[in-house]
Design a protein around this motif. Structure first.
Motif, PDB file in Angstrom:
ATOM      1  N   ASP A   1       0.119  -2.800  -0.612  1.00  0.00           N
ATOM      2  CA  ASP A   1      -0.736  -1.687  -0.202  1.00  0.00           C
ATOM      3  C   ASP A   1      -1.264  -0.937  -1.425  1.00  0.00           C
ATOM      4  O   ASP A   1      -2.440  -0.563  -1.487  1.00  0.00           O
TER       5      ASP A   1
ATOM      6  N   ASP B   1      -0.494   4.571  10.546  1.00  0.00           N
ATOM      7  CA  ASP B   1       0.388   3.773  11.402  1.00  0.00           C
ATOM      8  C   ASP B   1      -0.464   3.173  12.510  1.00  0.00           C
ATOM      9  O   ASP B   1      -0.815   3.855  13.481  1.00  0.00           O
TER      10      ASP B   1
ATOM     11  N   PRO C   1      -1.015   2.090   4.660  1.00  0.00           N
ATOM     12  CA  PRO C   1      -0.043   2.260   5.743  1.00  0.00           C
ATOM     13  C   PRO C   1       1.126   3.148   5.338  1.00  0.00           C
ATOM     14  O   PRO C   1       1.482   3.249   4.160  1.00  0.00           O
TER      15      PRO C   1
END
Length: 256
Positions: A235, A182, A207
């Motif tokens: 991602d 994060d 993430p």
């Protein structure tokens, strides 16, 4: 055939999600992919939508009796050797047999002409099943939490590697993957910088986007099926591309 074990003795680092989703993307890129679930919790098995597994479909007989791999299940273009809670019984039986921790490696070598890539989901422990998976691999893929817990796990990981090197001196970490990142949190950014200072072969961080990961697992589908084109899928594609590069197999295209 290239074999990688997704390995970290600390839980919660995202091993199972990465195994499932990267395996799926490698298959979509054209590789023949086998996944092996070594965790008696059987999360990888469930998260691919597979239920009602019997013990003889797992690696139990491979580990305990040096039998060939069982016939795999098929899901989402992947082959899977599933797991079962009773697989935990093999821990004690493996430790009582000389050379048993190498049986999975030998069994996989016998099917090397059938697959391009094998990904093994290791249990969150340093027990015999974890050793079975690590010693079967050409390399380890190590997810590391971008939290203090992730840093704290590294000495234990290094100790395990030193132990495994006694049996497989060529075994190495092919890629470290920072997970649950994060970027809004100073702590995560500081841990990531610490990882960059100390770890070679560090992939881009994955993430933390919890909802899609959780919902796709509940649905028994890879993210690329459940939420294709989403930020989480992007991602996954980045991580899959890095793993493909480490393994030397074709990787997925990543959109700009």
């Amino acid at each position: 055939m290239k074999t990688a074990t997704v390995f970290n003795h600390a839980g919660g680092a995202g091993k199972t999600s990465l195994t499932r989703d990267i395996g799926y993307e490698l298959a979509q890129a054209g590789s023949r992919v086998l996944l092996v679930d070594l965790d008696p919790q059987a999360s990888l098995t469930r998260w691919l939508g597979i239920r009602d597994v019997s013990l003889d479909e797992t690696v139990y007989a491979v580990a305990v009796e040096n039998k060939p791999l069982p016939t795999p299940r098929e899901a989402h273009g992947l082959h899977l050797i599933p797991s079962h809670v009773t697989l935990a019984l093999s821990e004690a039986q493996i430790s009582g047999q000389i050379g048993a921790v190498l049986t999975l490696r030998h069994a996989l070598q016998k099917v090397a002409d059938q697959y391009d890539a094998v990904l093994i989901d290791s249990p969150p422990s340093l027990g015999q099943l974890a050793a079975l998976g690590a010693l079967a691999a050409d390399m380890l893929i190590v997810p590391v939490l971008t939290q203090q817990k992730g840093l704290d796990a590294l000495p234990g990981l290094q100790s395990a590697l030193e132990l495994y090197h006694r049996l497989r001196p060529e075994l190495r970490v092919g890629l470290y993957v920072p997970t649950m990142y994060d970027g809004r949190r100073l702590h995560d950014r500081e841990v990531l910088e610490e990882l960059r200072r100390h770890l070679p072969d560090l992939a881009r961080p994955v993430p933390f986007r919890g909802a899609v990961w959780l919902d796709s697992s509940t649905a028994g589908q890879p993210v690329g099926v459940y939420s294709a084109g989403s930020p989480v899928h992007q991602d996954v594609l980045q991580a899959a591309r890095a793993v493909a590069g480490a393994l030397g197999v074709p990787g997925p295209e990543v959109q700009a």
